[in-house]
Design a protein around this motif. Sequence first.
Motif, PDB file in Angstrom:
ATOM      1  N   ILE A  17       0.866  -1.180   0.000  1.00 11.68           N
ATOM      2  CA  ILE A  17       0.000   0.000   0.000  1.00 11.68           C
ATOM      3  C   ILE A  17       0.904   1.231   0.000  1.00 11.68           C
ATOM      4  O   ILE A  17       1.638   1.454   0.966  1.00 11.68           O
ATOM      5  CB  ILE A  17      -0.930   0.022   1.239  1.00 11.68           C
ATOM      6  CG1 ILE A  17      -1.857  -1.197   1.227  1.00 11.68           C
ATOM      7  CG2 ILE A  17      -1.723   1.324   1.290  1.00 11.68           C
ATOM      8  CD1 ILE A  17      -2.667  -1.381   2.503  1.00 11.68           C
ATOM      9  N   PRO A  18       0.903   2.024  -1.080  1.00 16.36           N
ATOM     10  CA  PRO A  18       1.730   3.227  -1.107  1.00 16.36           C
ATOM     11  C   PRO A  18       1.317   4.181   0.017  1.00 16.36           C
ATOM     12  O   PRO A  18       0.127   4.409   0.254  1.00 16.36           O
ATOM     13  CB  PRO A  18       1.430   3.839  -2.477  1.00 16.36           C
ATOM     14  CG  PRO A  18       0.911   2.702  -3.299  1.00 16.36           C
ATOM     15  CD  PRO A  18       0.170   1.819  -2.326  1.00 16.36           C
ATOM     16  N   TYR A  19       2.309   4.727   0.712  1.00 12.30           N
ATOM     17  CA  TYR A  19       2.048   5.574   1.877  1.00 12.30           C
ATOM     18  C   TYR A  19       3.151   6.605   2.022  1.00 12.30           C
ATOM     19  O   TYR A  19       4.214   6.499   1.419  1.00 12.30           O
ATOM     20  CB  TYR A  19       1.990   4.733   3.157  1.00 12.30           C
ATOM     21  CG  TYR A  19       3.383   4.333   3.605  1.00 12.30           C
ATOM     22  CD1 TYR A  19       4.069   5.097   4.543  1.00 12.30           C
ATOM     23  CD2 TYR A  19       4.044   3.256   3.044  1.00 12.30           C
ATOM     24  CE1 TYR A  19       5.371   4.771   4.912  1.00 12.30           C
ATOM     25  CE2 TYR A  19       5.336   2.924   3.407  1.00 12.30           C
ATOM     26  CZ  TYR A  19       5.995   3.687   4.340  1.00 12.30           C
ATOM     27  OH  TYR A  19       7.288   3.380   4.693  1.00 12.30           O
ATOM     28  N   MET A  20       2.905   7.581   2.880  1.00 12.69           N
ATOM     29  CA  MET A  20       3.965   8.478   3.337  1.00 12.69           C
ATOM     30  C   MET A  20       3.578   9.026   4.699  1.00 12.69           C
ATOM     31  O   MET A  20       2.405   9.210   4.995  1.00 12.69           O
ATOM     32  CB  MET A  20       4.214   9.622   2.348  1.00 12.69           C
ATOM     33  CG  MET A  20       3.093  10.623   2.247  1.00 12.69           C
ATOM     34  SD  MET A  20       3.490  11.896   1.037  1.00 12.69           S
ATOM     35  CE  MET A  20       1.910  12.755   0.973  1.00 12.69           C
ATOM     36  N   ILE A  21       4.578   9.259   5.520  1.00 12.18           N
ATOM     37  CA  ILE A  21       4.384   9.904   6.813  1.00 12.18           C
ATOM     38  C   ILE A  21       4.356  11.399   6.547  1.00 12.18           C
ATOM     39  O   ILE A  21       5.242  11.938   5.874  1.00 12.18           O
ATOM     40  CB  ILE A  21       5.523   9.561   7.790  1.00 12.18           C
ATOM     41  CG1 ILE A  21       5.728   8.043   7.907  1.00 12.18           C
ATOM     42  CG2 ILE A  21       5.293  10.223   9.153  1.00 12.18           C
ATOM     43  CD1 ILE A  21       4.584   7.275   8.497  1.00 12.18           C
ATOM     44  N   SER A  44      -2.350   5.815  -0.446  1.00 10.68           N
ATOM     45  CA  SER A  44      -2.852   5.994  -1.802  1.00 10.68           C
ATOM     46  C   SER A  44      -3.947   4.969  -2.074  1.00 10.68           C
ATOM     47  O   SER A  44      -3.735   3.966  -2.746  1.00 10.68           O
ATOM     48  CB  SER A  44      -1.707   5.841  -2.803  1.00 10.68           C
ATOM     49  OG  SER A  44      -2.200   6.024  -4.112  1.00 10.68           O
ATOM     50  N   MET A  45      -5.105   5.237  -1.517  1.00 11.61           N
ATOM     51  CA  MET A  45      -6.279   4.365  -1.677  1.00 11.61           C
ATOM     52  C   MET A  45      -7.525   5.220  -1.543  1.00 11.61           C
ATOM     53  O   MET A  45      -7.481   6.275  -0.920  1.00 11.61           O
ATOM     54  CB  MET A  45      -6.328   3.294  -0.573  1.00 11.61           C
ATOM     55  CG  MET A  45      -5.213   2.294  -0.577  1.00 11.61           C
ATOM     56  SD  MET A  45      -5.282   1.204   0.877  1.00 11.61           S
ATOM     57  CE  MET A  45      -6.784   0.296   0.560  1.00 11.61           C
ATOM     58  N   GLU A 101       1.741  12.064  -6.224  1.00 10.04           N
ATOM     59  CA  GLU A 101       3.090  12.476  -6.612  1.00 10.04           C
ATOM     60  C   GLU A 101       3.989  12.621  -5.384  1.00 10.04           C
ATOM     61  O   GLU A 101       5.162  12.243  -5.405  1.00 10.04           O
ATOM     62  CB  GLU A 101       3.045  13.790  -7.396  1.00 10.04           C
ATOM     63  CG  GLU A 101       4.383  14.188  -7.964  1.00 10.04           C
ATOM     64  CD  GLU A 101       4.318  15.434  -8.846  1.00 10.04           C
ATOM     65  OE1 GLU A 101       5.397  16.007  -9.085  1.00 10.04           O
ATOM     66  OE2 GLU A 101       3.226  15.818  -9.292  1.00 10.04           O
ATOM     67  N   ALA A 102       3.426  13.161  -4.300  1.00  9.54           N
ATOM     68  CA  ALA A 102       4.203  13.312  -3.062  1.00  9.54           C
ATOM     69  C   ALA A 102       4.644  11.958  -2.529  1.00  9.54           C
ATOM     70  O   ALA A 102       5.783  11.797  -2.068  1.00  9.54           O
ATOM     71  CB  ALA A 102       3.381  14.068  -2.019  1.00  9.54           C
ATOM     72  N   ILE A 103       3.776  10.966  -2.580  1.00  9.36           N
ATOM     73  CA  ILE A 103       4.134   9.618  -2.123  1.00  9.36           C
ATOM     74  C   ILE A 103       5.260   9.052  -2.994  1.00  9.36           C
ATOM     75  O   ILE A 103       6.250   8.516  -2.480  1.00  9.36           O
ATOM     76  CB  ILE A 103       2.902   8.690  -2.116  1.00  9.36           C
ATOM     77  CG1 ILE A 103       1.932   9.100  -0.997  1.00  9.36           C
ATOM     78  CG2 ILE A 103       3.318   7.226  -1.955  1.00  9.36           C
ATOM     79  CD1 ILE A 103       0.576   8.425  -1.057  1.00  9.36           C
ATOM     80  N   GLU A 104       5.105   9.189  -4.293  1.00  8.90           N
ATOM     81  CA  GLU A 104       6.120   8.669  -5.220  1.00  8.90           C
ATOM     82  C   GLU A 104       7.469   9.348  -5.034  1.00  8.90           C
ATOM     83  O   GLU A 104       8.515   8.743  -5.289  1.00  8.90           O
ATOM     84  CB  GLU A 104       5.654   8.843  -6.666  1.00  8.90           C
ATOM     85  CG  GLU A 104       4.518   7.937  -7.049  1.00  8.90           C
ATOM     86  CD  GLU A 104       3.970   8.222  -8.441  1.00  8.90           C
ATOM     87  OE1 GLU A 104       4.567   9.035  -9.179  1.00  8.90           O
ATOM     88  OE2 GLU A 104       2.922   7.633  -8.777  1.00  8.90           O
ATOM     89  N   ASN A 105       7.458  10.603  -4.623  1.00  5.26           N
ATOM     90  CA  ASN A 105       8.695  11.368  -4.458  1.00  5.26           C
ATOM     91  C   ASN A 105       9.073  11.546  -2.992  1.00  5.26           C
ATOM     92  O   ASN A 105       9.785  12.491  -2.632  1.00  5.26           O
ATOM     93  CB  ASN A 105       8.556  12.740  -5.133  1.00  5.26           C
ATOM     94  CG  ASN A 105       8.472  12.613  -6.626  1.00  5.26           C
ATOM     95  OD1 ASN A 105       9.465  12.333  -7.282  1.00  5.26           O
ATOM     96  ND2 ASN A 105       7.268  12.767  -7.171  1.00  5.26           N
TER      97      ASN A 105
END
Length: 137
Positions: A17-21, A44-45, A101-105
């Motif tokens: 599961i794509p994520y970011m803090i 990202s869901m 985009e923020a998660i990917e970067n």
Amino acid sequence: MDEIIKILAQFFDRERIPYMIAGGQAVLMYGEARFTKDIDIIVSMRPESYKKILDVLPGEFTADQENIEEFILKTWVIPIRHKESEITADLIFSDTGFELEAIENGRKIIKNGYEVNFISPEFLVVQKIFAGRVKDL
């Protein structure tokens, strides 16, 4: 707090599961120290997929809301709590282009020996401007 972040990062990576803090924990990484009592994690869901998270949530966490399905679909947030430490985390659903985009970067930062995806400083600044709160600006 770092151990809880590590456990959650491992969970999202294992479940792909794509994520970011983001939020206060990210501010602590890049900006001035301030008190923050929780962890904000953007996933990202879409919220309709919430069962994918709740069905496999690590046993040391519990969903921290009554009428959880209604709450999630209304707010796009799953509030969870680490049972032992009482540390809370908000799992925030998003499918906006900006946050994808923020998660990917994201910036990879080691927490307790594990690589965790944090929002990058550039995206954090934009996110805080969007929030528009005095303490963020």
